[in-house]
Scaffold this motif. Structure first.
Motif, PDB file in Angstrom:
ATOM      1  N   TYR A 187       0.813  -1.219   0.000  1.00  4.72           N
ATOM      2  CA  TYR A 187       0.000   0.000   0.000  1.00  4.72           C
ATOM      3  C   TYR A 187       0.844   1.265   0.000  1.00  4.72           C
ATOM      4  O   TYR A 187       0.315   2.359   0.116  1.00  4.72           O
ATOM      5  CB  TYR A 187      -0.939   0.005   1.210  1.00  4.72           C
ATOM      6  N   GLY A 188       2.138   1.137  -0.082  1.00  7.81           N
ATOM      7  CA  GLY A 188       3.013   2.300  -0.047  1.00  7.81           C
ATOM      8  C   GLY A 188       3.376   2.667   1.382  1.00  7.81           C
ATOM      9  O   GLY A 188       3.422   1.817   2.271  1.00  7.81           O
ATOM     10  N   ARG A 189       3.609   3.958   1.585  1.00 11.47           N
ATOM     11  CA  ARG A 189       4.068   4.466   2.884  1.00 11.47           C
ATOM     12  C   ARG A 189       2.917   4.471   3.885  1.00 11.47           C
ATOM     13  O   ARG A 189       1.937   5.180   3.694  1.00 11.47           O
ATOM     14  CB  ARG A 189       4.628   5.866   2.705  1.00 11.47           C
ATOM     15  N   LEU A 190       3.051   3.687   4.934  1.00  6.67           N
ATOM     16  CA  LEU A 190       2.014   3.611   5.962  1.00  6.67           C
ATOM     17  C   LEU A 190       2.338   4.605   7.068  1.00  6.67           C
ATOM     18  O   LEU A 190       3.409   4.570   7.656  1.00  6.67           O
ATOM     19  CB  LEU A 190       1.933   2.188   6.520  1.00  6.67           C
ATOM     20  N   ARG A 191       1.416   5.511   7.328  1.00  2.90           N
ATOM     21  CA  ARG A 191       1.665   6.599   8.272  1.00  2.90           C
ATOM     22  C   ARG A 191       1.177   6.266   9.683  1.00  2.90           C
ATOM     23  O   ARG A 191       1.885   6.470  10.652  1.00  2.90           O
ATOM     24  CB  ARG A 191       0.986   7.864   7.767  1.00  2.90           C
ATOM     25  N   THR A 192      -0.047   5.815   9.816  1.00  2.00           N
ATOM     26  CA  THR A 192      -0.667   5.656  11.132  1.00  2.00           C
ATOM     27  C   THR A 192      -1.399   4.324  11.212  1.00  2.00           C
ATOM     28  O   THR A 192      -1.996   3.895  10.234  1.00  2.00           O
ATOM     29  CB  THR A 192      -1.695   6.784  11.382  1.00  2.00           C
ATOM     30  N   VAL A 193      -1.357   3.722  12.363  1.00  2.00           N
ATOM     31  CA  VAL A 193      -2.150   2.521  12.634  1.00  2.00           C
ATOM     32  C   VAL A 193      -2.972   2.779  13.888  1.00  2.00           C
ATOM     33  O   VAL A 193      -2.490   3.392  14.845  1.00  2.00           O
ATOM     34  CB  VAL A 193      -1.258   1.261  12.777  1.00  2.00           C
ATOM     35  N   ILE A 217      -7.383   5.717   3.672  1.00  3.43           N
ATOM     36  CA  ILE A 217      -7.618   5.095   4.968  1.00  3.43           C
ATOM     37  C   ILE A 217      -8.005   3.658   4.649  1.00  3.43           C
ATOM     38  O   ILE A 217      -8.966   3.406   3.931  1.00  3.43           O
ATOM     39  CB  ILE A 217      -8.723   5.794   5.765  1.00  3.43           C
ATOM     40  N   LEU A 218      -7.228   2.715   5.166  1.00  2.00           N
ATOM     41  CA  LEU A 218      -7.465   1.303   4.912  1.00  2.00           C
ATOM     42  C   LEU A 218      -8.053   0.666   6.158  1.00  2.00           C
ATOM     43  O   LEU A 218      -7.659   1.009   7.280  1.00  2.00           O
ATOM     44  CB  LEU A 218      -6.154   0.601   4.569  1.00  2.00           C
ATOM     45  N   ARG A 219      -8.977  -0.250   5.977  1.00  2.00           N
ATOM     46  CA  ARG A 219      -9.593  -0.948   7.112  1.00  2.00           C
ATOM     47  C   ARG A 219      -9.456  -2.439   6.913  1.00  2.00           C
ATOM     48  O   ARG A 219      -9.791  -2.966   5.849  1.00  2.00           O
ATOM     49  CB  ARG A 219     -11.070  -0.599   7.216  1.00  2.00           C
ATOM     50  N   PRO A 255     -13.047   0.904  17.188  1.00  2.00           N
ATOM     51  CA  PRO A 255     -13.865   0.454  18.311  1.00  2.00           C
ATOM     52  C   PRO A 255     -14.344  -0.995  18.182  1.00  2.00           C
ATOM     53  O   PRO A 255     -14.515  -1.683  19.184  1.00  2.00           O
ATOM     54  CB  PRO A 255     -15.050   1.427  18.306  1.00  2.00           C
ATOM     55  N   ASP A 256     -14.523  -1.466  16.950  1.00  2.00           N
ATOM     56  CA  ASP A 256     -14.985  -2.844  16.744  1.00  2.00           C
ATOM     57  C   ASP A 256     -13.831  -3.843  16.668  1.00  2.00           C
ATOM     58  O   ASP A 256     -14.032  -5.012  16.378  1.00  2.00           O
ATOM     59  CB  ASP A 256     -15.849  -2.945  15.500  1.00  2.00           C
ATOM     60  N   GLY A 257     -12.594  -3.378  16.901  1.00  2.00           N
ATOM     61  CA  GLY A 257     -11.436  -4.253  16.878  1.00  2.00           C
ATOM     62  C   GLY A 257     -10.738  -4.335  15.531  1.00  2.00           C
ATOM     63  O   GLY A 257      -9.683  -4.953  15.417  1.00  2.00           O
ATOM     64  N   ALA A 258     -11.308  -3.712  14.507  1.00  3.41           N
ATOM     65  CA  ALA A 258     -10.666  -3.695  13.191  1.00  3.41           C
ATOM     66  C   ALA A 258      -9.396  -2.849  13.255  1.00  3.41           C
ATOM     67  O   ALA A 258      -9.192  -2.080  14.192  1.00  3.41           O
ATOM     68  CB  ALA A 258     -11.617  -3.133  12.132  1.00  3.41           C
ATOM     69  N   LEU A 259      -8.560  -3.001  12.244  1.00  4.35           N
ATOM     70  CA  LEU A 259      -7.318  -2.243  12.167  1.00  4.35           C
ATOM     71  C   LEU A 259      -7.473  -1.175  11.089  1.00  4.35           C
ATOM     72  O   LEU A 259      -7.860  -1.481   9.961  1.00  4.35           O
ATOM     73  CB  LEU A 259      -6.184  -3.203  11.803  1.00  4.35           C
ATOM     74  N   TRP A 260      -7.214   0.078  11.442  1.00  5.63           N
ATOM     75  CA  TRP A 260      -7.213   1.175  10.480  1.00  5.63           C
ATOM     76  C   TRP A 260      -5.775   1.579  10.211  1.00  5.63           C
ATOM     77  O   TRP A 260      -4.967   1.699  11.126  1.00  5.63           O
ATOM     78  CB  TRP A 260      -7.953   2.392  11.028  1.00  5.63           C
ATOM     79  N   LEU A 261      -5.448   1.810   8.946  1.00  2.00           N
ATOM     80  CA  LEU A 261      -4.133   2.306   8.546  1.00  2.00           C
ATOM     81  C   LEU A 261      -4.333   3.494   7.626  1.00  2.00           C
ATOM     82  O   LEU A 261      -5.263   3.505   6.815  1.00  2.00           O
ATOM     83  CB  LEU A 261      -3.353   1.238   7.772  1.00  2.00           C
TER      84      LEU A 261
END
Length: 79
Positions: free
Chosen positions: A39-45, A73-75, A49-55
């Protein structure tokens, strides 16, 4: 960096990957690189609230040329 359950997640701009680090009490396991250059340069993880991961990605910074899908924004659903 974010922690969910027994795993630490670290987004890497330069390495273009997501590092995972297993936690076990007072010790850590071996880090593993995930999503390598996918996905290229990942800035934030962040943990949702539902336990999913946002990047979030940061692919146009300093380049100046906009392309479709550069910054997103990736989920990833919780397992």
């Amino acid at each position: 960096m974010a922690i969910a359950g027994d795993t630490t997640y670290v987004a890497a701009l330069r390495g273009e990957r997501l590092w995972t680090l297993p936690l076990n009490g007072d010790t850590t396991g071996e880090p593993a690189a995930r999503l390598n250059e996918e996905y290229g340069r990942l800035r934030t993880v962040q943990i949702a609230p539902d336990g999913a991961l946002w990047l979030t990605t940061s692919n146009i910074a300093g380049r100046g040329d906009l392309r479709d899908g550069d910054d997103r924004i990736l989920r990833f659903p919780a397992r």
